[in-house]
Write a protein that holds these residues in place. Structure first.
Motif, PDB file in Angstrom:
ATOM      1  N   ILE A   1      88.597  57.436  15.786  1.00 23.21           N
ATOM      2  CA  ILE A   1      88.765  58.888  15.730  1.00 23.21           C
ATOM      3  C   ILE A   1      89.764  59.207  14.632  1.00 23.21           C
ATOM      4  O   ILE A   1      90.912  58.755  14.652  1.00 23.21           O
ATOM      5  N   GLU A   2      89.277  59.932  13.619  1.00 21.93           N
ATOM      6  CA  GLU A   2      90.131  60.288  12.480  1.00 21.93           C
ATOM      7  C   GLU A   2      90.006  61.784  12.241  1.00 21.93           C
ATOM      8  O   GLU A   2      88.889  62.280  12.054  1.00 21.93           O
ATOM      9  N   GLY A   3      91.119  62.460  12.220  1.00 21.63           N
ATOM     10  CA  GLY A   3      91.099  63.896  11.929  1.00 21.63           C
ATOM     11  C   GLY A   3      90.158  64.676  12.832  1.00 21.63           C
ATOM     12  O   GLY A   3      89.463  65.577  12.379  1.00 21.63           O
ATOM     13  N   GLY A   4      90.133  64.293  14.106  1.00 21.71           N
ATOM     14  CA  GLY A   4      89.283  64.997  15.057  1.00 21.71           C
ATOM     15  C   GLY A   4      87.825  64.586  14.999  1.00 21.71           C
ATOM     16  O   GLY A   4      87.018  65.024  15.802  1.00 21.71           O
ATOM     17  N   LYS A   5      87.462  63.749  14.014  1.00 17.83           N
ATOM     18  CA  LYS A   5      86.060  63.303  13.909  1.00 17.83           C
ATOM     19  C   LYS A   5      85.931  61.877  14.420  1.00 17.83           C
ATOM     20  O   LYS A   5      86.840  61.076  14.283  1.00 17.83           O
ATOM     21  N   GLU A   6      84.777  61.597  14.990  1.00 17.76           N
ATOM     22  CA  GLU A   6      84.547  60.274  15.534  1.00 17.76           C
ATOM     23  C   GLU A   6      83.494  59.554  14.710  1.00 17.76           C
ATOM     24  O   GLU A   6      82.491  60.145  14.328  1.00 17.76           O
TER      25      GLU A   6
ATOM     26  N   PRO B   1      86.103  51.886  26.588  1.00 22.13           N
ATOM     27  CA  PRO B   1      85.219  52.938  26.098  1.00 22.13           C
ATOM     28  C   PRO B   1      85.230  53.043  24.574  1.00 22.13           C
ATOM     29  O   PRO B   1      84.356  53.680  23.987  1.00 22.13           O
ATOM     30  N   LEU B   2      86.210  52.425  23.926  1.00 26.41           N
ATOM     31  CA  LEU B   2      86.271  52.479  22.465  1.00 26.41           C
ATOM     32  C   LEU B   2      85.320  51.493  21.809  1.00 26.41           C
ATOM     33  O   LEU B   2      85.074  51.580  20.617  1.00 26.41           O
ATOM     34  N   VAL B   3      84.809  50.536  22.571  1.00 24.25           N
ATOM     35  CA  VAL B   3      83.824  49.606  22.030  1.00 24.25           C
ATOM     36  C   VAL B   3      82.438  50.161  22.335  1.00 24.25           C
ATOM     37  O   VAL B   3      82.013  50.231  23.482  1.00 24.25           O
ATOM     38  N   ALA B   4      81.759  50.605  21.275  1.00 24.02           N
ATOM     39  CA  ALA B   4      80.484  51.288  21.488  1.00 24.02           C
ATOM     40  C   ALA B   4      79.356  50.305  21.758  1.00 24.02           C
ATOM     41  O   ALA B   4      78.532  50.528  22.639  1.00 24.02           O
TER      42      ALA B   4
END
Lengths: 212, 111
Positions: free
Chosen positions: B33-38, B79-82
């Motif tokens: 998650i960078e700058g509100g974008k995933e 949950p961070l591992v897609a």
């Protein structure tokens, strides 16, 4: 401050909403039965006496059997009194309190008896530095000087010395409630809680609410 | 382990994880998650270490990036591992493949 009696189940890891791992302690708490209500008019202070878990029928002694028969309550295994700021008008003897009194993401204090460590030296007990292990040192894990000579001519009171460590009532403040399962009476608290697995713990709303 | 803790952990495990083994070449896609974008970031490499303890199941993946060895540890149930995909399987004779760290060049990723 109203509270509950619970049992420490153990620790595990959960993931929070942003994916970070959080170490949590699992505590089974409630339902706690109200066994007595003390009021400032009658007893000089306000409090609720709560009971947790039932005692085996074969282990009852006559006085407690008679006392709780009168109240129409099964004899609880553990009893603890929680002081209240105001009167306890909304409670009745025999009423059950559950984890409904707590909310998710709120902070609570947990009180329990810590694990006994036995007779320990000052390095483990108080974090004294001790001396060097090598280079010809004859001074390793001792406490060093215990005081002065002519004045005061004795050892000061409360001087930290070796002795029994642990097995004392400890309170951990401001543990965040990560999750509450009100149906199964299970609560997950961020961080650790004093005492062994299956030890009895007391949960109270945080006395010093941490700013969010 | 206590039954209550087992239940709490079981409800958080991913049911659809592939059977990753030591020595596998895997492609792990993790959420960033960078700058509100995933977005998804891919990390391809050899599994050189594993821990198989319930929620804390993790793999240590090693790859060579621009001539430099890079290792990353992933908690597979996070949950961070897609997604995790096994690209190639090998049969190593060790439980931990730390000997790969000493290797240079082509043999660095040959199990």
């Amino acid at each position: 401050m109203i509270g509950l009696i619970g049992k420490k189940i153990g620790m595990t890891t959960v993931f929070d909403h942003s994916g970070n791992t959080v170490a949590v302690t699992v505590v089974k708490s409630g339902p706690c039965v109200v066994t007595d209500i003390k009021t400032s008019g009658k007893n000089g202070y306000n409090s609720l006496q709560l009971g947790f878990e039932e005692k085996k029928k074969s282990r009852l002694i006559k006085p407690e059997k008679a006392k709780f028969e009168k109240l129409k309550i099964n004899v609880p295994m553990h009893i603890k009194e929680f002081r209240l700021n105001q009167g306890a008008d909304e409670f009745k003897i025999g009423q059950f309190l559950t984890l409904e009194i707590f909310e998710k993401d709120a902070f609570i204090d947990v009180q329990a008896v810590s694990k006994g460590k036995g007779f320990q030296g000052v390095m483990k007990k108080y974090g004294f530095k001790g001396g060097p292990d090598t280079h010809g040192s004859n001074f390793h894990r001792r406490l060093g000087s215990a005081g002065n000579n002519t004045f005061p001519g004795r050892i000061w009171k409360n001087k930290k010395m070796p002795g029994r460590m642990g097995n004392a009532v400890k309170t951990v403040q401001n543990l965040k409630i990560i999750e509450i399962d009100k149906q199964n009476n299970i609560i997950l608290l961020k961080g650790s809680v004093p005492g062994p697995t299956n030890g009895i713990v007391f949960l109270k709303k945080a006395a010093k609410q941490r700013l969010k | 382990m206590n039954n209550i803790i087992k239940q709490i952990e079981a409800s958080r495990l991913k049911g659809d994880l592939p059977g990753v083994k030591i020595g596998d070449t895997v492609d792990v896609k993790s959420k960033i998650i960078e700058g509100g974008k995933e977005r998804l970031q891919s990390f391809k490499g050899v599994v050189i270490g594993m821990k198989n303890t319930g929620v804390n199941k993790m793999v240590k993946v090693r790859k060579i990036s621009f001539g430099v060895g890079v290792e990353k540890t992933f908690l597979l149930h996070s949950p961070l591992v897609a997604s995790v995909a096994v690209m190639k399987s090998e049969k190593p004779r060790r439980a931990k493949l730390y000997y790969l760290r000493k290797r240079i060049g082509k043999s660095a990723l040959a199990v």
